[in-house]
Motif scaffolding. Sequence first.
Motif, PDB file in Angstrom:
ATOM      1  N   LYS A  28      -1.336 -56.172 114.905  1.00  0.00           N
ATOM      2  CA  LYS A  28      -2.547 -56.156 114.103  1.00  0.00           C
ATOM      3  C   LYS A  28      -2.553 -57.383 113.189  1.00  0.00           C
ATOM      4  O   LYS A  28      -1.633 -57.570 112.378  1.00  0.00           O
ATOM      5  N   ILE A  29      -3.578 -58.211 113.350  1.00  0.00           N
ATOM      6  CA  ILE A  29      -3.687 -59.423 112.534  1.00  0.00           C
ATOM      7  C   ILE A  29      -4.035 -59.005 111.108  1.00  0.00           C
ATOM      8  O   ILE A  29      -5.001 -58.278 110.868  1.00  0.00           O
ATOM      9  N   ASP A  30      -3.257 -59.487 110.155  1.00  0.00           N
ATOM     10  CA  ASP A  30      -3.454 -59.074 108.768  1.00  0.00           C
ATOM     11  C   ASP A  30      -4.794 -59.573 108.231  1.00  0.00           C
ATOM     12  O   ASP A  30      -5.281 -60.656 108.584  1.00  0.00           O
ATOM     13  N   ARG A  31      -5.378 -58.777 107.327  1.00  0.00           N
ATOM     14  CA  ARG A  31      -6.697 -59.079 106.766  1.00  0.00           C
ATOM     15  C   ARG A  31      -6.717 -60.386 105.975  1.00  0.00           C
ATOM     16  O   ARG A  31      -7.762 -61.002 105.786  1.00  0.00           O
ATOM     17  N   THR A  32      -5.542 -60.847 105.494  1.00  0.00           N
ATOM     18  CA  THR A  32      -5.516 -62.105 104.732  1.00  0.00           C
ATOM     19  C   THR A  32      -5.941 -63.285 105.593  1.00  0.00           C
ATOM     20  O   THR A  32      -6.461 -64.282 105.080  1.00  0.00           O
ATOM     21  N   PHE A  33      -5.704 -63.211 106.895  1.00  0.00           N
ATOM     22  CA  PHE A  33      -6.163 -64.261 107.807  1.00  0.00           C
ATOM     23  C   PHE A  33      -7.607 -64.031 108.226  1.00  0.00           C
ATOM     24  O   PHE A  33      -8.398 -64.963 108.341  1.00  0.00           O
ATOM     25  N   VAL A  34      -7.948 -62.760 108.479  1.00  0.00           N
ATOM     26  CA  VAL A  34      -9.273 -62.432 108.987  1.00  0.00           C
ATOM     27  C   VAL A  34     -10.360 -62.788 107.971  1.00  0.00           C
ATOM     28  O   VAL A  34     -11.430 -63.300 108.328  1.00  0.00           O
ATOM     29  N   LYS A  35     -10.076 -62.562 106.692  1.00  0.00           N
ATOM     30  CA  LYS A  35     -11.129 -62.735 105.688  1.00  0.00           C
ATOM     31  C   LYS A  35     -11.555 -64.204 105.524  1.00  0.00           C
ATOM     32  O   LYS A  35     -12.609 -64.489 104.982  1.00  0.00           O
ATOM     33  N   GLN A  36     -10.724 -65.137 105.984  1.00  0.00           N
ATOM     34  CA  GLN A  36     -11.065 -66.555 105.864  1.00  0.00           C
ATOM     35  C   GLN A  36     -11.625 -67.152 107.148  1.00  0.00           C
ATOM     36  O   GLN A  36     -11.805 -68.359 107.266  1.00  0.00           O
TER      37      GLN A  36
END
Length: 842
Positions: free
Chosen positions: A762-770
């Motif tokens: 699961k790709i962490d949200r810290t990467f997804v949000k950017q």
Amino acid sequence: MEKAIVCIDMDPIVLSQLEQLALEDFGSDYVVETAEKPSEAIAVIQTLEAIGISTAVLITGFYMPEYNGLHFIEEVNQINSKAKVILLTRKMDLVSAEDIINSVKIFKLIKTNYKRDEIVQVIKDACYSFNQELELERLYMKLKESENEKKLILESISEGLVFIDREYNILWTNERIRQEFNNKYDKCYEKLYGRSRPCPDCETMGIYNGAAGYTTEKTFDNDKFKLVKYYPVQDSSDNILGILMSLTDITGKKKVEKMNSVLLEVAKLVNSSDAIIQLYEEIFEIISRELSANYMCVAGKDYDNVYIEYINGKDKLLSIKGLKDKDHQHVIELMNSLMHQVQEDDKNNYIITDKENEVEIVIGYNDKIMIFIFDTTDMSVEYLFTFIRALSDQIKIGVTKIESIKKITYLAHHDSLTGLYNRDFFMKTVNGKIFTQRERDNEEKKYSLAVLDLNFFKEVNDTYGHVFGDEVLFTVAGRILKSLRHGDIVARIGGDEFAILIQQISKTEVSKILTRVQELIAEPIKIGKSSVVIGSSIGLVYEVSKYQSSELALKDADIAMYEAKKNKSGVGAFKFYEKEIEEKLENQRIIENSLKNASINQEFSVRYQPIISLIDYEVVGFEAFIRWENNDGIYHDPSDFLPIAEDSGHMEDIGLFVLQQVSLAMDVLSSHHTYNDCFVSINLSSKQLFSNQQIDQIKVLGLDKKKIQIEVTEKTLFDNFDKANKNLEKLQKMGIKVHLDDFGTGYSSLSYLNTTEINDVKIDRTFVKQLPQSINCTKVVNVILSVAKGLGMTVTAEGVEDKEQFDFLRSVNCDFAQGYYISKPLTLNEVIVFQNNQFLKG
């Protein structure tokens, strides 16, 4: 009379080799038979006896598939007591070895790593011994037929033969006896044993009383051992005319038995010794007692200087380097002359000097030599050398064992890179200090605990590489040691993290020590052509005795260290753990106390966030989230209370609650036509994953049959990889898929990932949000997708908040997504009425 050689071994390859060897060298004179099991061998020997073929030689192993070798040999002896047994052994315990050595039924004990010429000679000797006994038996039968033939035949026998009457008068001897016992005595006890009267309990009396024969071992005045056999000689009416004595020299055999006895004693000593010098001393005591050794020396070479590890002489024990003692000067000279001659090569690793009154034997092993000096009065040089070769092998084993134990003990307590104590040893030491202070209330010996972390070490590693980084850590460790006082303890407890136990004085003095540590660390570090300056951050707890354990003390020091890390400039900063940080802990304690009643008051609930396929937008599953709202309407964020629950021991109860709720939810979802194929994923913390009870509870609740899936974070997995992976394998065997949560946040190791039972990352949200604006985050996401799919794993993006992120993830072929753009976490009732947003398909 036909004779046979029978080979037994459970290893078909070994058995085939023995058969081929026997056929090539003895096939023309002996029938060769083989068997893999003792029962088969017994049947073969019985069959041979039935058709008139006597088993002359039996070659067998000690460890048998049905029972041990000694029991098998006893059965063979019941069928054919004359068979000569050659026992092959790989390794055996001391008791078994003593049984074999003390057994008269064994002709020869030989190791399985024998050379061909060696075993061929042993078989030849066994055949010769068997034939000699047959010949002796045949000659004994001849005695009854012809007195003249008797004398003619018995003269040619290699064993000594003596014929005596009831009064011990010697009626006849063969040439062997006449040569060896060259005296004029007429009584057997005078001629053979040098006695003035018959031996007490003489064996001949038993024969006159009806015994068929007798065999015993005797010691003679010339320090020889003989096997003496007594046979009654009868006339045609079975009246005893006299007794025939057969004397076989077994001095060599007895010496071997003595050597084996000493080696067994040494082997026991090797197993019990824990110091090399002590081992040398005790071995010398044994060989000086048993073999009249006068001297033993172990020495090596240090550059061009000879050094003595151990010297034991007639008058003193010395263990010093550069020995100059006059009494041992000849040993020094001997070592100087022989050091370059003694090689590790098995063919050239010994030198023997046979002088008039003593023998010097030099044995080489590894980078050392051993010198032994013996009197030559009571045994041959060849025998001494054979013994010393075997003894040196035992010494090698003992020294290797002691050195290995020391190395293992050192490695168990020390960090392999820096040589400092490791975390485990340090924590045990701190716990001991805490306990001692409490028990003794010792005001003079109190301790403070500091945690030190290097500033910007990651950047140094990334810039110069890990080899350079290791050199930096090694240098820093030396500087920390140099800054401390005697009695202070330092350990490396993590990558670039150190812990220091400071024998306490005042806070001012402790501050001075820490300042000195930081200033010395901050001096330029030169490695090769590069130079770096690195600072440090230190957190400190004052008086560890107020803590229940070292872990709690370290935790608070760690908190203080992160406070200090807010100022990374220059040499860095240090910070004492004080009240403002304690307020934060007080809040944690309030939450901890509230947790105790949360389950009882039914304050927990579970929400389910949909996970959809980015191919067809269908809901494929849900992630279960714990929620806590107390009776006063106060909502507690999971990121606040879950770490506290983990540390305070409440996580297993919370985990059990989630498992039970998910089990009920799965029953509802499975009966709903929209969600009957959906899974529900549950997050497991470290303690839950490492808890066998939690893993077993999954099976008890039947969740392994309800399409449950498990999520673990990278930190949980890699903090204790071996233990975590073991329980993940259990889950996989239940058919439960595993998701790796927060992937890419810094704990990952591709080598571990490749050997882990993971189905989805699961790709962490810290990467997804950017996404998609951040080029770096875009690259990271693409790398994660490439790695995961290359390892056969699916990928889920979490924290998807808008259409741009959603569309980007679709465009790079991410498999699944979840987040508020799709849906917030829902109650079970909300899940039932949830309709996937139709605009997602537009």
